[in-house]
Every structure is written in structure tokens, then in C-alpha cells.
Design a protein around this motif. Structure first.
Motif, mmCIF file in Angstrom:
data_model
loop_
_atom_site.group_PDB
_atom_site.id
_atom_site.type_symbol
_atom_site.label_atom_id
_atom_site.label_comp_id
_atom_site.label_asym_id
_atom_site.label_seq_id
_atom_site.Cartn_x
_atom_site.Cartn_y
_atom_site.Cartn_z
ATOM 1 N N VAL A 1 0.834 -1.213 0.000
ATOM 2 C CA VAL A 1 0.000 0.000 0.000
ATOM 3 C C VAL A 1 0.866 1.260 0.000
ATOM 4 O O VAL A 1 0.606 2.205 -0.746
ATOM 5 N N ILE A 2 1.919 1.257 0.818
ATOM 6 C CA ILE A 2 2.773 2.448 0.894
ATOM 7 C C ILE A 2 3.515 2.648 -0.429
ATOM 8 O O ILE A 2 3.648 3.774 -0.905
ATOM 9 N N LEU A 3 3.932 1.549 -1.055
ATOM 10 C CA LEU A 3 4.569 1.660 -2.376
ATOM 11 C C LEU A 3 3.591 2.273 -3.385
ATOM 12 O O LEU A 3 3.951 3.183 -4.147
ATOM 13 N N ALA A 4 2.346 1.812 -3.367
ATOM 14 C CA ALA A 4 1.327 2.371 -4.287
ATOM 15 C C ALA A 4 1.129 3.861 -4.037
ATOM 16 O O ALA A 4 1.052 4.665 -4.979
ATOM 17 N N LYS A 5 1.074 4.237 -2.751
ATOM 18 C CA LYS A 5 0.827 5.653 -2.409
ATOM 19 C C LYS A 5 1.994 6.549 -2.821
ATOM 20 O O LYS A 5 1.805 7.713 -3.148
ATOM 21 N N SER B 1 -5.218 -13.253 -2.285
ATOM 22 C CA SER B 1 -5.519 -13.527 -0.881
ATOM 23 C C SER B 1 -5.400 -12.257 -0.038
ATOM 24 O O SER B 1 -6.164 -11.315 -0.222
ATOM 25 N N LEU B 2 -4.417 -12.193 0.863
ATOM 26 C CA LEU B 2 -4.177 -10.977 1.650
ATOM 27 C C LEU B 2 -4.071 -9.748 0.742
ATOM 28 O O LEU B 2 -4.515 -8.646 1.089
ATOM 29 N N GLY B 3 -3.481 -9.924 -0.451
ATOM 30 C CA GLY B 3 -3.278 -8.817 -1.385
ATOM 31 C C GLY B 3 -4.564 -8.118 -1.802
ATOM 32 O O GLY B 3 -4.539 -6.974 -2.254
ATOM 33 N N GLU B 4 -5.703 -8.812 -1.638
ATOM 34 C CA GLU B 4 -6.987 -8.178 -1.975
ATOM 35 C C GLU B 4 -7.241 -6.958 -1.079
ATOM 36 O O GLU B 4 -7.819 -5.964 -1.519
ATOM 37 N N PHE B 5 -6.789 -7.027 0.178
ATOM 38 C CA PHE B 5 -6.933 -5.884 1.090
ATOM 39 C C PHE B 5 -6.061 -4.720 0.616
ATOM 40 O O PHE B 5 -6.486 -3.565 0.629
ATOM 41 N N ALA C 1 -5.526 0.585 -1.979
ATOM 42 C CA ALA C 1 -4.883 1.341 -3.067
ATOM 43 C C ALA C 1 -5.927 1.935 -4.017
ATOM 44 O O ALA C 1 -5.742 3.031 -4.552
ATOM 45 N N ALA C 2 -7.052 1.224 -4.193
ATOM 46 C CA ALA C 2 -8.107 1.696 -5.105
ATOM 47 C C ALA C 2 -9.152 2.567 -4.401
ATOM 48 O O ALA C 2 -10.168 2.923 -5.006
ATOM 49 N N VAL D 1 -6.622 -6.091 8.310
ATOM 50 C CA VAL D 1 -5.564 -7.074 8.004
ATOM 51 C C VAL D 1 -5.013 -7.670 9.297
ATOM 52 O O VAL D 1 -4.795 -8.885 9.390
ATOM 53 N N TYR D 2 -4.834 -6.828 10.311
ATOM 54 C CA TYR D 2 -4.306 -7.333 11.581
ATOM 55 C C TYR D 2 -5.344 -8.232 12.264
ATOM 56 O O TYR D 2 -4.998 -9.300 12.783
#
Length: 291
Positions: free
Chosen positions: A69-73, A88-92, A97-98, A110-111
Motif C-alpha cells: 500500500v505504501i509503495l502504491a501511495k 488472498s491478503l493482497g486483496e486488502f 490502493a483503489a 488485516v491485523y
């Protein structure tokens, strides 16, 4: 059309995110905010912990989410997706990001997901195994014929499926899959049977947290794991996200559908390059790169 994809558990490595933290004021601020929300310095474990530290589900999941997420931002205008998906987790990560979820709410979910999954793993000894070079149908048929809990969990690419279930169920399945001609049926070093009925207690726990969280309409369609279809309606996105914990990740189908809908350029946002490899195995003609 540009698609952005986000990796799941297994992509972590020691040192992940350190360059972002050191070279971007925005990234540093977001990482520190994450330390505050989580109540421990996850950055210490990400930047200088051990492989063992990072393998704990409660660390792995938020760590990969944060890196992605931070990379996307920090990509600014370069992050201009026409569609997104996460494994999987990446869906969050994809949803945050979207713009479907705030950064803070995404991290909290996520936590909560990681802790609930850890608990479910401890309650039932279970595992996963990678199966190579056998048709999806044959893997499904063999799993269905075993009395123990064992199900297809990740449809990663043609000829690569991960199965999930109880220890004895996986052992039986691996024997039968090899006998049926699988090139490999290899148990994975994971904490438990993700994306299987073993995760039902975690699903129920996470459902409560997801239902209490505000979701927004994303800036582009999100191809969700459960049905491999593009979604933009917050209520549907929530339902699919809840179902995701006990249902298989339909990654192969998601990539096929994204390409059919016009995606010809995939950027993987997060640690590692696993998804780029899987996408190439679905269609070698599409462009893939890391962020």
C-alpha cells in the motif's frame, strides 16, 4: 489497459520497505502511523528482523500489506489503475490502493484477519501443499473423494494449484495426487489451512470487523478472489471479502477475466515478483513489471 496486482503471504523478505522509509517522507509517516495503530514497531521486524519473525502470520500479513500500500501511495500519478486485484491478503492492499478502504481501516482489518487466522490454525493442526502439472478437475476430484477436510485453496496458474486441509487430509491427498500423475505434491511451510473450512472460526470473527467498517466505491473495478469478477459495489465487495477466508483464491480465473476485459499491462505492487511469474504462465504475451 493497465492492471495493478498485489501479492499475498509468502512474498515477505527481511529489509522489505526500508528503502521506502528512508527515501520518502510520506512513506515514513505512513509506516510510523502503522506502528502506532498496531501497538508495536512492525518496521523493526520488517527492516531488521529475522525470517522467523516475518513468518509469523500476525507479522507477515500487515508487513506485506504495508509494503504494498505504501509503495502504491508513493507512486503518485504513476499509480493509475484501470483495474486491480490482489492474491488472498493482497486483496486488502488492492482495496486500499483503489480507495475502497482507508489506510487505517485496511491495516486494522488485516491485523484482525491475521490474528483470527492464527487462532484458527492453533485450534486445528492443518497445512497446505502445492500440486504441479495436474488438471484443476483432477485435483478437485481427488480432494472430493477424501473423508478428511482437504480442498483446492489457490488456483495460481494453469498446472499449479495449492490444496489446503487437515494434516492427515493433505498427506492422503498428496499420495493420491502423485499416483494420479502430479509432477509434485509438496507440503508448504505455512501455519495452517488457509482458504479452507478450517478457517470458519476466523471467517466469523472477521465478518464482524468487516461489517463494522466503512467501505467506499473504488476508483476502478476490483477483481475479487472468490468469483474472479470485477466488483465496484461496497456491499458486494464486503460479502466477497468475508467469504474469501474459507473459499479458494481464483487467481488463474481472475487473470483470464482481466485480460478478456482488456488488461494487457500488469504491474505488481509489493514485495517479490511471484504474481508476474503466474500471470506470464496464464498468458505470456501480456506485459508484466514490478512497481
Amino acid at each position: 489497459m493497465k492492471a495493478f496486482v498485489f501479492p499475498g503471504q509468502g512474498a515477505q523478505f527481511v529489509g522489505m520497505g526500508k528503502d521506502l522509509y528512508e527515501n520518502s517522507a510520506l512513506a515514513k509517516e505512513m509506516f510510523e502511523k502503522a506502528n502506532e495503530i498496531l501497538g508495536f514497531r512492525i518496521t523493526d521486524l520488517m527492516f531488521a528482523g529475522t525470517d522467523e519473525d516475518l513468518r509469523q502470520t500476525k507479522v507477515t500479513q500487515p508487513a506485506i500489506f504495508l509494503h504494498s500500500v505504501i509503495l502504491a501511495k508513493t507512486m503518485g500519478e504513476k499509480f493509475a489503475p484501470e483495474m486491480v486485484a490482489g492474491h488472498s491478503l493482497g486483496e486488502f492492499s488492492a482495496l486500499v490502493a483503489a480507495g475502497a478502504l482507508s489506510f487505517e481501516d485496511g491495516l486494522k482489518l488485516v491485523y484482525a484477519r491475521a490474528m483470527a487466522m492464527q487462532k484458527a490454525c492453533e485450534a486445528t493442526p492443518s497445512t497446505m501443499a502445492a500440486v504441479l502439472n495436474l488438471s484443476d478437475e483432477k485435483v478437485e476430484e481427488i480432494c472430493a473423494g477424501i473423508d478428511d477436510v482437504v480442498v483446492p485453496a489457490n488456483y495460481n496458474c494453469p498446472g499449479q494449484i495449492v490444496i489446503s486441509g487437515t494434516e492427515s487430509g493433505i498427506d492422503t491427498a498428496c499420495e493420491q495426487l502423485l499416483a494420479a500423475g502430479a509432477k509434485r505434491a509438496l507440503k508448504l511451510k505455512v501455519g495452517g489451512a488457509f482458504h479452507s473450512p478450517v478457517m470458519e472460526p476466523a471467517r466469523a470473527e472477521l465478518a464482524e470487523a468487516i461489517n463494522a467498517t466503512e467501505f467506499h466505491k473504488p476508483i476502478c473495478p476490483v477483481y475479487q478472489n472468490v468469483n474472479a469478477k470485477p466488483e465496484t459495489e461496497p456491499a458486494v465487495i464486503k460479502e466477497n471479502l468475508i467469504a474469501q477466508l474459507t473459499a479458494p483464491v481464483r487467481w488463474t480465473q481472475s487473470v483470464i477475466n482481466m485480460i478478456a476485459d482488456g488488461a494487457n499491462d500488469f504491474t505488481e505492487v509489493g514485495p517479490g515478483a511471484v504474481l508476474q511469474g503466474l500471470i506470464k504462465k496464464v498468458d505470456k504475451n501480456v506485459a508484466t513489471q514490478g512497481a
